[in-house]
Design a protein around this motif. Structure first.
Motif, PDB file in Angstrom:
ATOM      1  N   VAL A 191       0.828  -1.204   0.000  1.00 36.10           N
ATOM      2  CA  VAL A 191       0.000   0.000   0.000  1.00 36.10           C
ATOM      3  C   VAL A 191       0.861   1.251   0.000  1.00 36.10           C
ATOM      4  N   THR A 192       1.943   1.223   0.758  1.00 33.18           N
ATOM      5  CA  THR A 192       2.828   2.394   0.824  1.00 33.18           C
ATOM      6  C   THR A 192       3.500   2.638  -0.522  1.00 33.18           C
ATOM      7  N   ARG A 193       3.899   1.572  -1.212  1.00 30.63           N
ATOM      8  CA  ARG A 193       4.513   1.743  -2.530  1.00 30.63           C
ATOM      9  C   ARG A 193       3.503   2.311  -3.527  1.00 30.63           C
ATOM     10  N   ASP A 194       2.252   1.828  -3.448  1.00 27.11           N
ATOM     11  CA  ASP A 194       1.210   2.389  -4.316  1.00 27.11           C
ATOM     12  C   ASP A 194       0.986   3.871  -4.011  1.00 27.11           C
ATOM     13  N   THR A 195       1.005   4.190  -2.707  1.00 32.24           N
ATOM     14  CA  THR A 195       0.818   5.585  -2.310  1.00 32.24           C
ATOM     15  C   THR A 195       1.979   6.450  -2.792  1.00 32.24           C
ATOM     16  N   LEU A 196       3.204   5.897  -2.732  1.00 30.39           N
ATOM     17  CA  LEU A 196       4.369   6.645  -3.215  1.00 30.39           C
ATOM     18  C   LEU A 196       4.218   6.961  -4.696  1.00 30.39           C
ATOM     19  N   ARG A 197       3.749   5.995  -5.468  1.00 31.31           N
ATOM     20  CA  ARG A 197       3.548   6.262  -6.897  1.00 31.31           C
ATOM     21  C   ARG A 197       2.507   7.369  -7.105  1.00 31.31           C
ATOM     22  N   THR A 198       1.467   7.350  -6.286  1.00 33.76           N
ATOM     23  CA  THR A 198       0.448   8.397  -6.394  1.00 33.76           C
ATOM     24  C   THR A 198       1.036   9.755  -6.034  1.00 33.76           C
ATOM     25  N   TYR A 199       1.842   9.789  -4.953  1.00 33.65           N
ATOM     26  CA  TYR A 199       2.493  11.049  -4.555  1.00 33.65           C
ATOM     27  C   TYR A 199       3.429  11.543  -5.653  1.00 33.65           C
ATOM     28  N   GLU A 200       4.175  10.609  -6.274  1.00 28.38           N
ATOM     29  CA  GLU A 200       5.118  11.002  -7.317  1.00 28.38           C
ATOM     30  C   GLU A 200       4.378  11.555  -8.538  1.00 28.38           C
ATOM     31  N   GLU A 201       3.224  10.962  -8.864  1.00 33.70           N
ATOM     32  CA  GLU A 201       2.421  11.504  -9.957  1.00 33.70           C
ATOM     33  C   GLU A 201       1.933  12.911  -9.630  1.00 33.70           C
ATOM     34  N   SER A 202       1.503  13.095  -8.375  1.00 34.99           N
ATOM     35  CA  SER A 202       1.057  14.426  -7.964  1.00 34.99           C
ATOM     36  C   SER A 202       2.207  15.417  -7.987  1.00 34.99           C
ATOM     37  N   LEU A 203       3.404  14.959  -7.576  1.00 35.34           N
ATOM     38  CA  LEU A 203       4.579  15.834  -7.598  1.00 35.34           C
ATOM     39  C   LEU A 203       4.911  16.247  -9.031  1.00 35.34           C
ATOM     40  N   SER A 204       4.821  15.279  -9.950  1.00 39.17           N
ATOM     41  CA  SER A 204       5.108  15.587 -11.348  1.00 39.17           C
ATOM     42  C   SER A 204       4.110  16.612 -11.898  1.00 39.17           C
ATOM     43  N   LEU A 205       2.846  16.415 -11.550  1.00 39.17           N
ATOM     44  CA  LEU A 205       1.825  17.348 -12.004  1.00 39.17           C
ATOM     45  C   LEU A 205       2.025  18.730 -11.385  1.00 39.17           C
ATOM     46  N   THR A 206       2.364  18.758 -10.097  1.00 40.97           N
ATOM     47  CA  THR A 206       2.586  20.038  -9.419  1.00 40.97           C
ATOM     48  C   THR A 206       3.822  20.739  -9.971  1.00 40.97           C
ATOM     49  N   GLN A 207       4.868  19.961 -10.280  1.00 38.34           N
ATOM     50  CA  GLN A 207       6.079  20.536 -10.860  1.00 38.34           C
ATOM     51  C   GLN A 207       5.777  21.179 -12.207  1.00 38.34           C
ATOM     52  N   SER A 208       4.964  20.507 -13.009  1.00 37.75           N
ATOM     53  CA  SER A 208       4.593  21.076 -14.314  1.00 37.75           C
ATOM     54  C   SER A 208       3.794  22.355 -14.138  1.00 37.75           C
ATOM     55  N   SER A 209       2.871  22.337 -13.161  1.00 43.39           N
ATOM     56  CA  SER A 209       2.077  23.540 -12.899  1.00 43.39           C
ATOM     57  C   SER A 209       2.946  24.665 -12.375  1.00 43.39           C
ATOM     58  N   PHE A 210       3.956  24.313 -11.558  1.00 47.55           N
ATOM     59  CA  PHE A 210       4.859  25.331 -11.017  1.00 47.55           C
ATOM     60  C   PHE A 210       5.704  25.943 -12.138  1.00 47.55           C
TER      61      PHE A 210
END
Length: 473
Positions: A191-210
């Motif tokens: 579950v934690t690894r799945d959550t990490l992938r979700t966080y990394e996707e959000s980070l990528s999206l936030t980085q693009s928005s930034f």
């Protein structure tokens, strides 16, 4: 010595009676019914005793059955318990032998030269003597001292047998709990690894928005913080999984584990339903209670030995054989001889030692009564706790599943609103963290539910039988 003691001594001497006090099982210090209330639910009708439910029937997962079988073959604690049984069995045979006569056969021979100045004839002489003897010695157990010691040793032997059963029951439960803990930590890691992938996707999206000036630096830092936090948690669960495997290896008593099939994971259905039963069944099912009672019977028998020490000890010793000055004439006619030497020993003064021994034995009995009652109280408490956990965990796990569904809906909605620019990243981060927390809690609750069921099975005395009517080994 007063008349009552003399009368007791005479009665024992004539009848060969035991001075062991009549054993009476102490009154059970618990209620005759389980606690009632909201936590316990409706009591089911008793069908069969949990102790008669084999562990292969209770644990339905084949991988877990295999692990338990390996542990029962190799675990060192169980091996020590089995050796203790053999040791106390030998001690019982030692005490039992003391009740019977002992017979021995002896042969001896010697040659002696006597100097002339010591000889009655004035000449040196050489003398020889040879003998073959059959001897018998026997302590007549008029007052039951030896029988009391024998009975004490027997009860101690039976107590070690009960301790062995208790060790096996604990081992079966420990292996099951270690297995479920390993499954839970592996699922938490996934579950934690799945959550990490979700966080990394959000980070990528936030980085693009930034990068295009839509997201703020604060939102970017929050996204990175969530990613690093998940990586920390992954290392924690990776360590726990390794430690869980090591703990399981220790219980199994053999080398490192290979790849294990996760099987049913934390599904409650891999455990059979436990039957309801009465508190009085604990006296029959729990080996620790049986062990405490055997120990109580043992100290009760020791009182008989302490009482018998006040009275005379009568021994008979006899021997018959043949003796000759020539080896060739050892078995000639007229060379036979015999001796008979009865003896009696009566204690007169020992500075209160015998009275102190008797007082000590009686105090030990009182202590053991308290230990026996405590064993019953502990057993009652463990089962009552297990019954409460059984009912409440069913409701708690279901409520947690409902919360998980709500959290998943909250996360899906928050993600869509963030992608369309309706809400800030803070709302999405809150939804992600809540979902992760609820997922972890559901796994922990499912683990606690399974562990409570295993502990209830153990508290009911289950785990001694491999299958119904078939004890292990």
């Amino acid at each position: 010595m007063n008349k009552s003691v003399l009368a007791l001594a005479l009665s024992a001497a004539l009848g060969g009676c035991s001075l062991i006090p009549d054993y009476q099982r102490p009154q059970s210090p618990v209620d005759q019914a389980w606690p009632q209330g909201e936590a316990y639910g409706a009591a089911a009708a008793a069908r069969t005793s949990a102790a008669s439910l084999g562990w292969r029937e209770f644990f339905r997962e084949p991988a877990l059955q295999q692990l338990i079988g390996v542990a029962l073959e190799n675990n060192r604690d169980l091996r020590v318990a089995a050796l203790n049984v053999e040791a106390y069995q030998a001690l019982y045979r030692v005490q039992r032998a003391g009740v019977f006569p002992s017979v021995s056969a002896d042969g001896a021979g010697n040659r002696t030269r006597t100097p002339a100045d010591l000889s009655s004839t004035g000449d040196s002489a050489i003398g020889s003597q040879y003998s073959a003897t059959l001897g018998v010695s026997w302590e007549i157990d008029l007052f039951g001292r030896l029988r009391s010691l024998r009975d004490q040793a027997l009860q101690e032997y039976l107590a070690t047998e009960a301790a062995q059963r208790s060790t096996q029951i604990s081992l079966v439960a420990s292996v099951a709990n270690a297995w479920f803990t390993l499954q839970a930590d592996q699922e938490l890691l996934r579950v934690t690894r799945d959550t990490l992938r979700t966080y990394e996707e959000s980070l990528s999206l936030t980085q693009s928005s930034f990068d295009v000036g839509v997201a703020s630096a604060l939102e970017l830092r929050q996204a990175r913080s969530a990613v690093e936090s998940a990586r920390v948690t992954i290392e924690q669960y990776t360590r726990l999984v390794a430690q869980d495997r090591n703990a399981l290896v220790l219980l199994l008593g053999q080398g490192a584990l290979g790849e294990l099939n996760a099987g049913a994971g934390l599904d409650r259905g891999q455990l059979a339903e436990l039957p309801a039963f009465l508190p009085s069944d604990l006296l029959l099912n729990r080996p620790d209670i049986q062990q405490a009672e055997y120990q109580l019977r043992a100290v009760n028998a020791s009182i008989g030995a302490a009482r018998a020490a006040f009275f005379p000890r009568v021994s008979l010793t006899g021997a018959a054989g043949t003796a000759s000055s020539e080896l060739s004439g050892l078995f000639d006619s007229g060379s036979g001889y015999w001796t008979f030497a009865p003896s009696i020993s009566l204690p007169i003064f020992n500075a209160g030692q015998l009275r102190a021994n008797l007082d000590y034995a009686e105090i030990r009995k009182n202590v053991q009564v308290a230990e026996y009652e405590k064993a019953i109280q502990v057993a009652f408490s463990e089962v009552a706790d297990g019954l409460a956990a059984q009912e409440t965990y069913n409701r708690q796990v279901q409520a947690q599943r409902n919360l998980l569904q709500t959290s998943e809906d909250y996360y899906d909605l928050a993600e869509r609103r963030y992608r369309t620019g309706v809400d800030s990243y803070l709302t999405l981060l809150d939804a992600q963290r809540q979902l992760f927390t609820v997922q972890q809690q559901l796994i922990s609750d499912r683990l606690a539910q399974l562990v409570s069921e295993v502990n209830l099975f153990k508290a009911m005395g289950g785990g001694w039988l491999e299958s119904a009517g078939n004890p292990q080994g």
